[in-house]
Scaffold this motif. Structure first.
Motif, PDB file in Angstrom:
ATOM      1  N   UNK A 111     -59.594  26.770  66.844  1.00 59.71           N
ATOM      2  CA  UNK A 111     -59.501  26.459  68.267  1.00 59.71           C
ATOM      3  C   UNK A 111     -60.864  26.771  68.872  1.00 59.71           C
ATOM      4  N   UNK A 112     -61.462  25.766  69.520  1.00 63.19           N
ATOM      5  CA  UNK A 112     -62.773  25.940  70.142  1.00 63.19           C
ATOM      6  C   UNK A 112     -62.585  25.874  71.648  1.00 63.19           C
ATOM      7  N   UNK A 113     -63.189  26.835  72.352  1.00 57.84           N
ATOM      8  CA  UNK A 113     -63.107  26.939  73.804  1.00 57.84           C
ATOM      9  C   UNK A 113     -64.483  26.699  74.402  1.00 57.84           C
ATOM     10  N   UNK A 114     -64.528  25.924  75.497  1.00 51.59           N
ATOM     11  CA  UNK A 114     -65.786  25.688  76.198  1.00 51.59           C
ATOM     12  C   UNK A 114     -65.530  25.824  77.692  1.00 51.59           C
ATOM     13  N   UNK A 115     -66.264  26.710  78.343  1.00 48.34           N
ATOM     14  CA  UNK A 115     -66.132  26.970  79.779  1.00 48.34           C
ATOM     15  C   UNK A 115     -67.251  26.241  80.507  1.00 48.34           C
ATOM     16  N   UNK A 116     -66.883  25.341  81.394  1.00 41.17           N
ATOM     17  CA  UNK A 116     -67.850  24.515  82.121  1.00 41.17           C
ATOM     18  C   UNK A 116     -67.636  24.718  83.622  1.00 41.17           C
ATOM     19  N   UNK A 117     -68.245  25.763  84.158  1.00 42.81           N
ATOM     20  CA  UNK A 117     -68.041  26.088  85.571  1.00 42.81           C
ATOM     21  C   UNK A 117     -68.659  25.042  86.483  1.00 42.81           C
ATOM     22  N   UNK A 137     -62.338  23.761  81.934  1.00 39.49           N
ATOM     23  CA  UNK A 137     -62.418  24.465  80.657  1.00 39.49           C
ATOM     24  C   UNK A 137     -61.785  23.547  79.638  1.00 39.49           C
ATOM     25  N   UNK A 138     -62.333  23.533  78.433  1.00 46.59           N
ATOM     26  CA  UNK A 138     -61.820  22.651  77.391  1.00 46.59           C
ATOM     27  C   UNK A 138     -61.402  23.459  76.176  1.00 46.59           C
ATOM     28  N   UNK A 139     -60.328  23.013  75.559  1.00 49.83           N
ATOM     29  CA  UNK A 139     -59.858  23.563  74.296  1.00 49.83           C
ATOM     30  C   UNK A 139     -59.740  22.413  73.316  1.00 49.83           C
TER      31      UNK A 139
END
Length: 172
Positions: A111-117, A122-124
Motif C-alpha cells: 500500500x503506497x500513500x501520497x499526501x498532496x496538500x 491524499x492518494x492510496x
C-alpha cells in the motif's frame, strides 16, 4: 474403541479445518516527498494505526478474505529501497516492487500513500506481490475551516482502508 476413535476425530476436525490459514502480510510506504508537512506525517501514522485495527478486528473473515486476526504490517521507506513514485503513485519499473516485496518477505502486497496538500488530496494505491496496480483511491482533504484541517476524517479513512483490504489478492 470405536467411541474413542470417534471422539479423537471430532476433537481433531476443527484443527484440520484451520490448517493453512493465516493473517495478512502487507507492506506500507509513505511516498510523500521528505519536505511534507506535519499533517501529512500524522496522516500516514493514523493510516498505519487504522490498518492494524481494521485488518485484525472483528471484520476478518466477513469483509476480508484472510482468516486470522494477525497482521504483519511492515512500514518501509521508499528512498533506501530505490523506489521513486510520482504524485499519481506511478513507478517506472513495477518489477522493482515485486523484487522489494520478495526481499522483505511480504506476500500479500504493498500500500503506497501520497499526501498532496497543494491539490487538497491524499492518494492510496494498492500493488500486488508482483508489482501490478490493483486499486487507486483519491481522498479529498478537509478544508481550512474544518476541525481536522488538511486531514481525512476517520470514517473516510476506514472506508478507504476497507476498500483496499477487500481488493488484496490474498491466498492461504
Amino acid at each position: 474403541m470405536k467411541k474413542l476413535t470417534l471422539l479423537l476425530l471430532l476433537c481433531c476436525l476443527p484443527l484440520a479445518a484451520r490448517a493453512g490459514s493465516r493473517g495478512l502480510d502487507i507492506a506500507f510506504i509513505d511516498a510523500t516527498p521528505a519536505h511534507t508537512t506535519a499533517e501529512g506525517k500524522r496522516l500516514a501514522e493514523l493510516l498505519v494505526m487504522d490498518m492494524k485495527k481494521l485488518y485484525s478486528g472483528d471484520q476478518v473473515g466477513k469483509l476480508f478474505p484472510w482468516s486470522e486476526n494477525t497482521v504483519d504490517l511492515k512500514v518501509l521507506h521508499a528512498e533506501p529501497l530505490g523506489l521513486s513514485f510520482d504524485n499519481l503513485i506511478n513507478i517506472k519499473n513495477p518489477k522493482k516492487i515485486g523484487l522489494m516485496l520478495a526481499k522483505n518477505r511480504v506476500s500479500d502486497g504493498l500500500i503506497v500513500f501520497y499526501y498532496d496538500r497543494t491539490n487538497g488530496v491524499a492518494r492510496l494505491k494498492l500493488f500486488d506481490g508482483n508489482g501490478f496496480e490493483l486499486l487507486l483511491l483519491r481522498l479529498p482533504l478537509e478544508g481550512k475551516n474544518s476541525a481536522m484541517k488538511y486531514s481525512i476524517l476517520k470514517g473516510n479513512r476506514l472506508g478507504a482502508l476497507a476498500a483496499v483490504g477487500a481488493n488484496v489478492r490474498w491466498s492461504p
